[in-house]
Design a protein around this motif. Structure first.
Motif, PDB file in Angstrom:
ATOM      1  N   ILE A 342       2.559  12.757  -6.899  1.00  0.00           N
ATOM      2  CA  ILE A 342       1.258  12.052  -6.700  1.00  0.00           C
ATOM      3  C   ILE A 342       1.248  10.770  -5.527  1.00  0.00           C
ATOM      4  N   PRO A 343       0.719  10.970  -4.215  1.00  0.00           N
ATOM      5  CA  PRO A 343       0.752   9.946  -3.302  1.00  0.00           C
ATOM      6  C   PRO A 343       0.187   8.852  -3.676  1.00  0.00           C
ATOM      7  N   VAL A 344       0.796   7.352  -3.543  1.00  0.00           N
ATOM      8  CA  VAL A 344      -0.012   6.323  -3.615  1.00  0.00           C
ATOM      9  C   VAL A 344       0.260   5.380  -2.228  1.00  0.00           C
ATOM     10  N   CYS A 345      -0.884   4.966  -1.826  1.00  0.00           N
ATOM     11  CA  CYS A 345      -0.628   4.058  -0.556  1.00  0.00           C
ATOM     12  C   CYS A 345      -0.436   2.436  -1.291  1.00  0.00           C
ATOM     13  N   THR A 346       1.049   2.237  -1.076  1.00  0.00           N
ATOM     14  CA  THR A 346       1.371   0.716  -1.510  1.00  0.00           C
ATOM     15  C   THR A 346       1.232  -0.304  -0.617  1.00  0.00           C
ATOM     16  N   ALA A 367      -4.890   0.167  11.008  1.00  0.00           N
ATOM     17  CA  ALA A 367      -4.016   0.135   9.749  1.00  0.00           C
ATOM     18  C   ALA A 367      -3.468   1.676   9.458  1.00  0.00           C
ATOM     19  N   GLU A 368      -2.159   1.672   9.146  1.00  0.00           N
ATOM     20  CA  GLU A 368      -1.722   2.881   8.723  1.00  0.00           C
ATOM     21  C   GLU A 368      -1.166   2.896   7.370  1.00  0.00           C
ATOM     22  N   PRO A 369      -1.055   3.800   6.641  1.00  0.00           N
ATOM     23  CA  PRO A 369      -0.744   3.766   5.150  1.00  0.00           C
ATOM     24  C   PRO A 369       0.719   3.946   5.076  1.00  0.00           C
ATOM     25  N   VAL A 370       1.291   2.977   3.874  1.00  0.00           N
ATOM     26  CA  VAL A 370       2.799   3.180   3.342  1.00  0.00           C
ATOM     27  C   VAL A 370       2.730   4.050   2.429  1.00  0.00           C
ATOM     28  N   ILE A 371       3.231   5.271   2.290  1.00  0.00           N
ATOM     29  CA  ILE A 371       3.076   6.016   1.061  1.00  0.00           C
ATOM     30  C   ILE A 371       4.345   6.237   0.234  1.00  0.00           C
ATOM     31  N   THR A 372       3.988   6.132  -1.108  1.00  0.00           N
ATOM     32  CA  THR A 372       5.079   6.214  -2.058  1.00  0.00           C
ATOM     33  C   THR A 372       4.641   7.355  -3.015  1.00  0.00           C
ATOM     34  N   TYR A 373       5.478   8.272  -3.428  1.00  0.00           N
ATOM     35  CA  TYR A 373       5.208   9.544  -4.297  1.00  0.00           C
ATOM     36  C   TYR A 373       5.612   9.333  -5.716  1.00  0.00           C
ATOM     37  N   LEU A 374       4.556   9.536  -6.753  1.00  0.00           N
ATOM     38  CA  LEU A 374       5.165   9.204  -8.077  1.00  0.00           C
ATOM     39  C   LEU A 374       5.071  10.639  -8.786  1.00  0.00           C
ATOM     40  N   GLU A 375       5.779  10.698  -9.887  1.00  0.00           N
ATOM     41  CA  GLU A 375       6.184  12.123 -10.450  1.00  0.00           C
ATOM     42  C   GLU A 375       4.643  12.490 -11.025  1.00  0.00           C
ATOM     43  N   GLY A 376       4.358  13.641 -10.900  1.00  0.00           N
ATOM     44  CA  GLY A 376       2.866  14.242 -11.693  1.00  0.00           C
ATOM     45  C   GLY A 376       3.229  14.679 -13.146  1.00  0.00           C
ATOM     46  N   TRP A 387      -3.343   6.553 -26.049  1.00  0.00           N
ATOM     47  CA  TRP A 387      -2.511   6.232 -24.754  1.00  0.00           C
ATOM     48  C   TRP A 387      -0.968   6.598 -25.155  1.00  0.00           C
ATOM     49  N   ARG A 388      -0.625   6.733 -26.636  1.00  0.00           N
ATOM     50  CA  ARG A 388       0.891   7.087 -26.603  1.00  0.00           C
ATOM     51  C   ARG A 388       0.845   8.669 -26.405  1.00  0.00           C
ATOM     52  N   ASP A 389      -0.159   9.619 -26.518  1.00  0.00           N
ATOM     53  CA  ASP A 389      -0.189  10.873 -26.423  1.00  0.00           C
ATOM     54  C   ASP A 389       0.104  11.368 -25.087  1.00  0.00           C
ATOM     55  N   LEU A 390      -0.287  10.457 -23.967  1.00  0.00           N
ATOM     56  CA  LEU A 390      -0.268  10.878 -22.796  1.00  0.00           C
ATOM     57  C   LEU A 390       1.091  11.138 -22.203  1.00  0.00           C
ATOM     58  N   PRO A 391       1.343  12.209 -21.339  1.00  0.00           N
ATOM     59  CA  PRO A 391       2.626  12.433 -20.838  1.00  0.00           C
ATOM     60  C   PRO A 391       3.388  11.223 -20.286  1.00  0.00           C
ATOM     61  N   GLU A 392       4.455  11.137 -20.378  1.00  0.00           N
ATOM     62  CA  GLU A 392       5.211   9.757 -19.773  1.00  0.00           C
ATOM     63  C   GLU A 392       4.948   9.700 -18.400  1.00  0.00           C
ATOM     64  N   ALA A 393       4.871  10.818 -17.605  1.00  0.00           N
ATOM     65  CA  ALA A 393       4.793  10.372 -15.954  1.00  0.00           C
ATOM     66  C   ALA A 393       3.149   9.926 -15.842  1.00  0.00           C
ATOM     67  N   ALA A 394       2.197  10.327 -16.770  1.00  0.00           N
ATOM     68  CA  ALA A 394       0.920   9.630 -16.576  1.00  0.00           C
ATOM     69  C   ALA A 394       0.816   8.343 -16.966  1.00  0.00           C
ATOM     70  N   ARG A 395       1.438   8.030 -17.996  1.00  0.00           N
ATOM     71  CA  ARG A 395       1.643   6.457 -18.342  1.00  0.00           C
ATOM     72  C   ARG A 395       2.335   5.843 -17.265  1.00  0.00           C
ATOM     73  N   TYR A 397       2.346   6.323 -13.994  1.00  0.00           N
ATOM     74  CA  TYR A 397       1.589   6.220 -13.030  1.00  0.00           C
ATOM     75  C   TYR A 397       0.453   5.177 -13.233  1.00  0.00           C
ATOM     76  N   VAL A 398      -0.137   4.953 -14.516  1.00  0.00           N
ATOM     77  CA  VAL A 398      -1.086   3.981 -14.872  1.00  0.00           C
ATOM     78  C   VAL A 398      -0.470   2.595 -14.917  1.00  0.00           C
ATOM     79  N   LEU A 399       0.770   2.471 -15.348  1.00  0.00           N
ATOM     80  CA  LEU A 399       1.473   1.325 -15.541  1.00  0.00           C
ATOM     81  C   LEU A 399       1.869   0.678 -13.980  1.00  0.00           C
ATOM     82  N   PHE A 400       2.266   1.583 -12.976  1.00  0.00           N
ATOM     83  CA  PHE A 400       2.652   1.448 -11.876  1.00  0.00           C
ATOM     84  C   PHE A 400       1.486   0.694 -11.067  1.00  0.00           C
ATOM     85  N   ILE A 401       0.307   1.238 -11.483  1.00  0.00           N
ATOM     86  CA  ILE A 401      -0.865   0.829 -10.815  1.00  0.00           C
ATOM     87  C   ILE A 401      -1.407  -0.568 -11.164  1.00  0.00           C
ATOM     88  N   GLU A 402      -1.309  -0.775 -12.520  1.00  0.00           N
ATOM     89  CA  GLU A 402      -1.273  -1.974 -13.325  1.00  0.00           C
ATOM     90  C   GLU A 402      -0.505  -3.274 -12.908  1.00  0.00           C
TER      91      GLU A 402
END
Ligand code: GDP
Length: 424
Positions: A342-346, A367-376, A387-395, A397-402
């Protein structure tokens, strides 16, 4: 509970309607305080699927008072059409559950024409207006060249005022644009068909809000579009013509002294943008088509395909700060389930320099984006409610954004239905 605003953090279409529909359960009133028929909130519930443009999303909840404040672009034609559509679906709309501010200014029939005429004049330099007359309306409001809703209660005074405005507006329509002039007959017909039916809903909404606040009732403010479209703080001139920020809620609803207890900022798990203007990180080709299809990203009002991109941390952090968000609702996480990475513009790179700050509007173009990839996570998460039932990669992703935006993500939405939500 107190007073809470639900606002967009990005370019709009973040899924605010679905969050308001969910949260109205705990509120006594839902208030729209800016904007008009130029964008839509999509609400899906047991009554059906609705694209609300003007009606507050609390209209589906029994006992909730819905208010259209003085800050909205009150378009009687669109409003009356919407009232009829929702009524047909079996929802009762009466002066008890819908209140229109007597201080709201009216979007007049020529505002839509002027919008289309100006976009045609601009040709390939156009802003991508939805042609609902919003920009000409707000210009006229600030020029004091429109009518207040309360004036509809006095037909003689109203007609005199309209006559005056007609004379002035025809100078512009015919002189500047070479268009057909308006006639008083046309305006009379408009008053008869669309304005008269809404008169019973017009009242002093400030008074109602004041009384509710005295009784410690809970008031929800529902915004349209997002922080990056705010007239003063957004990507000018590719903004809307009103203030989309939570700070404007008390002013645009009738009770300027009101204090907000909470601001829920809605962020989509990826980015979308409708219309023209800079959109750092925009995807193209197959990558974009796939995401657009997966998220059904087509305009609620116009059906236009939305531009898509990865979640933009720089724009989102700016939006969170401008809104003063106290918590975040992250929507459409389920849409990303097909992505392996999953691309994210950081960050942005502006003139060769890396930055975390959202640039001045004219700098955004470079402006150009600097992109990082997170595991899907590559599995269906739409049925998950804990929350606890979400796959670890999804959690992750959410925590990275937070962590990156510095605001707690309280809600994670995994589907459009009312109950497709994880509350942390
Ligand atoms: P608004 O203007 O901010 O309310 O945004 P839209 O009306 O464009 O809403 C976004 C669209 O996404 C609507 O069609 C919603 O029904 C849908 N939607 C909202 N949340 C979710 C979600 O978590 N998952 C999916 N798949 N769709 C969602």
């Amino acid at each position: 509970m107190g007073n809470c605003a639900i606002v967009g953090i990005n370019w709009g279409d973040e899924g605010k309607g679905r969050m308001v529909d969910l949260l109205t359960e705990s509120f006594d009133a839902v208030v729209r305080y800016q904007g008009g028929g130029n964008a839509g909130h999509t609400v899906i519930n047991e009554k059906g699927k609705f694209a609300l443009h003007l009606l507050p999303s609390g209209i589906f909840r029994e006992g909730v008072i819905n208010i259209l404040g003085n800050g909205v672009a009150l378009d009687p034609e669109n409003l009356w059409a919407e009232i009829r559509e929702v009524t047909r679906a079996g929802v009762a709309i009466t002066p008890a559950n819908l209140k229109i501010s007597e201080r709201a200014s009216l979007l007049l029939p020529w505002h839509r024409d002027l919008d289309a005429l100006e976009e045609a004049r601009l040709a390939d330099r156009q802003y991508g207006s939805t042609k609902q007359g919003i920009a000409p309306f707000y210009s006229d409001k600030y020029q004091k060249k429109t009518v207040l809703a309360g004036e509809l209660r006095d037909p003689a005074v109203l007609r005199e005022h309209l006559q005056e405005l007609l004379e002035w507006k025809n100078l512009i329509l015919t002189g500047v644009y070479g268009a057909e002039p308006y006639t008083m007959e046309k305006l009379d017909q408009w008053v008869e068909e669309y304005c008269k039916p809404i008169v019973p809903f017009i009242t002093d909404t400030g008074r109602i809000l004041y009384d509710m606040q005295k009784k410690d009732r809970n008031i929800l403010f529902e915004a349209q579009l997002g922080a990056l479209r705010d007239l003063d703080y957004g990507i000018y001139p590719y903004t809307t013509s009103s203030n989309t920020l939570a700070a404007y809620a008390p002013i645009g609803s009738g009770l300027p002294s009101l204090k907000l207890t909470d601001v829920v900022g809605v962020v989509k798990a990826y980015s979308t943008c409708v219309g023209e203007g800079p959109f750092v990180g925009e995807m193209s080709g197959e990558e974009a088509d796939r995401l657009r299809e997966a998220g059904a990203e087509y305009g609620a009002k116009t059906g236009r395909p939305r531009r898509v991109g990865p979640l933009d941390i720089v724009g989102t952090r700016y939006g969170v700060n401008m809104q003063g968000a106290t918590k975040i609702a992250l929507t459409k996480l389920d849409v990303l389930s097909y992505m392996k990475q999953i691309p994210v513009c950081t960050q942005y790179r502006v003139h060769g320099e890396i930055t975390d700050d959202f640039p001045f509007p004219t700098e955004l173009e470079s402006a150009e984006p600097v992109i990082t990839y997170l595991e899907g996570w590559n599995c269906d998460i739409s049925g998950i409610r804990e929350w606890r039932d979400l796959p670890e990669a999804a959690r992750r992703y959410v925590l990275f954004i937070e962590n990156a935006i510095g605001c707690p993500i309280k809600y994670v939405s995994v589907g459009p239905e009312r109950d497709s939500i994880i509350i942390r």
